[in-house]
Design an enzyme around this catalytic site. Structure first.
Site, short mmCIF file in Angstrom:
data_model
loop_
_atom_site.label_atom_id
_atom_site.label_comp_id
_atom_site.label_asym_id
_atom_site.label_seq_id
_atom_site.Cartn_x
_atom_site.Cartn_y
_atom_site.Cartn_z
CB CYS A 99 54.84 36.22 28.42
SG CYS A 99 54.64 37.95 28.02
CG HIS A 143 52.93 35.48 31.82
ND1 HIS A 143 54.04 36.22 32.18
CD2 HIS A 143 52.28 36.22 30.89
CE1 HIS A 143 54.04 37.35 31.49
NE2 HIS A 143 52.98 37.38 30.71
CG ASN A 190 53.48 40.96 31.11
OD1 ASN A 190 54.51 40.28 31.14
ND2 ASN A 190 52.55 40.79 30.20
#
Ligand code: ACO
Length: 338
Positions: free
Chosen positions: A123, A263, A293
Site C-alpha cells: 500500500c 493510506h 482499502n
C-alpha cells in the site's frame, strides 16, 4: 558532469502536474457481505469505518483500471502520452507476473517514448513510486513521469475469509510528476521497510518459494493472508513516526500541515495517527468508507477526491503517508503549487 552541475540539477523542484482516478462501477456493500460470510455491517463500520467497496468487472484487469486513470492524469497535466518519459505502476495485483503492468499501460496509452516498470511496495507503492519518479526528474534525466497505483484486490481475495474480504476494494489513481516552480512540489521524502514483518501480510503461493499447485489452490494460498492485529499495531506506530520524520527533514512542524492524505486502510488507524499529530478532522482526507482499502491506489484516489472537493490549494503543505505489505512505509511532504 561536474559535481556542482549535478547538485544544481538535484535542486530541481518536482511536483504533481496532473491527477486522475478510476473506480469500477460495481459496489459491494457491507450488507451484501453479510450474505456471503459471517459478518455484519455494524462490526465492519465500528472496526474499520468501511461501508462499501468497488469491484472490477470480470473483464477488467488492473491495467484496464490503470489506463483509465492514466489518461485522465495526462490530460489533466495538459500533456499527451508522447510527453511521458517513464511509466511506473505500483501494484500487488499485476495482470500477469510478466510482462509488467506498466508495459501494458505504456502500450495501451501510446506512451511510445516511455520506459516502464512495476513497483512492489504494498500500500506504500504510490508514494514509493512518486519518490522514485521525483529523483529521475530532479536529476534532469526525465521531464514527465507517470506514476499509477492500481489494484484489483478482489482477484486475490478469499471471499470465505471474513478477516480479510471485508477490508479491500479495487481502483486506480494516477499522477504525472514534473518540474514545478522553485519552492513548490516535493519538500521531503521518508521511505522505509521492515522485511521481518513480511509474513504478517502475504500472498503465500504462486512465486518461486511456493509455485502454484493443486495443493496451494486447495489451501487458498493464492489469496491475501494477514495477521490483522500485527499490521494494525505496526501501522499506528509507523504512521506518526514517518510523518514526523518527513516534517523534520523539511524543517516544518505538525502545525504546518494543511492536509494529511493517509493510506485508507482503517479509520481507526487514521484517527490514531491524526491524534498523535494533533490534527483536526478538517485537515485529514478520509474516504475509506466508500472504497475500502485499495492498497497502492488508495492515496492517489484520495488525492483526486481532495482536489475535486477543493481541499488542495496553492501553498498548502500536503502530507502523503502510506504503509503496507513488506512491511513498508512511505511519506512525502508536498507544497502544493497550483
Ligand atoms: N466480522 C465479524 N467479526 C470479525 C470479522 C468480521 N469481518 N473479522 C474478524 N472478526 C472477529 C475475529 O474473529 C475476532 O473474534 P474472536 O475474538 O472471537 O476471535 C474479533 O472479531 C476481533 O478480531 P480482531 O482481529 O482482534 O479485530 P480488530 O479490532 O483488530 O480488527 C482488523 C481487525 C480490522 C483487520 C484490524 O486489525 C486492522 O485493520 N488491521 C490492519 C489491517 C490493514 O490495514 N491491512 C492492510 C495493510 S496495507 C497493504 O499493504 C494491503
Amino acid at each position: 558532469m561536474r559535481m556542482d552541475e549535478c547538485n544544481n540539477m538535484m535542486k530541481q523542484s518536482v511536483g504533481f502536474l496532473g491527477m486522475g482516478c478510476y473506480i469500477p462501477e460495481k459496489i459491494i456493500t457491507n450488507y451484501d457481505l453479510e450474505k456471503m460470510v459471517d459478518t455484519n455491517n455494524e462490526w465492519i463500520v465500528d472496526r474499520t469505518g468501511i461501508k462499501e467497496r468497488h469491484i472490477a468487472a470480470p473483464e477488467e484487469a488492473t491495467s484496464d483500471l490503470a489506463v483509465k486513470a492514466a489518461k485522465l492524469a495526462i490530460a489533466d497535466a495538459g500533456l499527451t502520452a508522447e510527453d511521458i518519459d517513464l511509466v511506473i505502476v505500483a501494484t500487488e495485483t499485476p495482470d500477469t507476473k510478466f510482462p509488467s503492468t506498466a508495459c501494458l499501460v505504456q502500450h495501451e496509452i501510446g506512451a511510445t517514448h516511455a520506459a516502464a516498470f512495476d513497483l512492489s511496495a504494498g500500500c506504500s507503492g504510490f508514494v514509493y513510486g512518486s519518490a522514485v519518479a521525483s529523483q529521475f526528474i530532479a536529476t534532469g534525466l526525465y521531464k514527465h513521469v507517470l506514476v499509477i497505483g492500481a489494484e484489483t484486490l478482489s482477484r486475490i481475495m478469499n471471499w470465505q475469509d471474513r478477516n480479510t474480504c471485508v477490508l479491500f476494494g479495487d481502483g486506480a489513481g494516477a499522477a504525472v510528476l514534473g518540474k514545478v516552480d522553485d519552492g513548490y512540489g516535493i519538500l521531503s521524502i521518508d521511505l522505509g521497510a521492515d522485511g521481518g514483518g513480511g509474513p504478517h501480510l502475504i500472498l503465500p503461493a504462486g512465486g518461486s518459494r511456493k509455485p502454484a499447485s493443486h495443493e496451494t489452490v486447495d489451501a487458498c494460498e493464492h489469496s491475501i493472508h494477514m495477521n490483522g492485529n500485527d499490521v494494525f499495531k505496526f501501522a499506528i506506530k509507523i504512521m506518526p513516526k514517518t510523518a514526523l520524520r518527513v516534517l523534520e527533514k523539511a524543517g516544518l512542524k505538525k502545525d504546518d500541515i494543511d492536509l494529511l492524505i493517509p493510506h485508507q486502510a482503517n479509520v481507526r488507524i487514521i484517527d490514531s495517527a491524526a491524534k498523535r499529530l494533533r490534527l483536526s478532522q478538517d485537515k485529514i482526507m478520509v474516504n475509506v468508507e466508500k472504497y475500502g482499502n485499495t492498497s497502492a491506489a488508495s492515496i492517489p484516489i484520495a488525492m483526486c477526491e481532495a482536489r475535486t472537493e477543493g481541499r488542495l490549494k496553492k501553498d498548502d503543505n500536503v502530507l502523503l503517508v502510506g504503509f503496507g505489505a513488506g512491511l513498508t512505509w512511505a511519506s512525502i511532504l508536498v507544497k502544493w503549487h497550483k
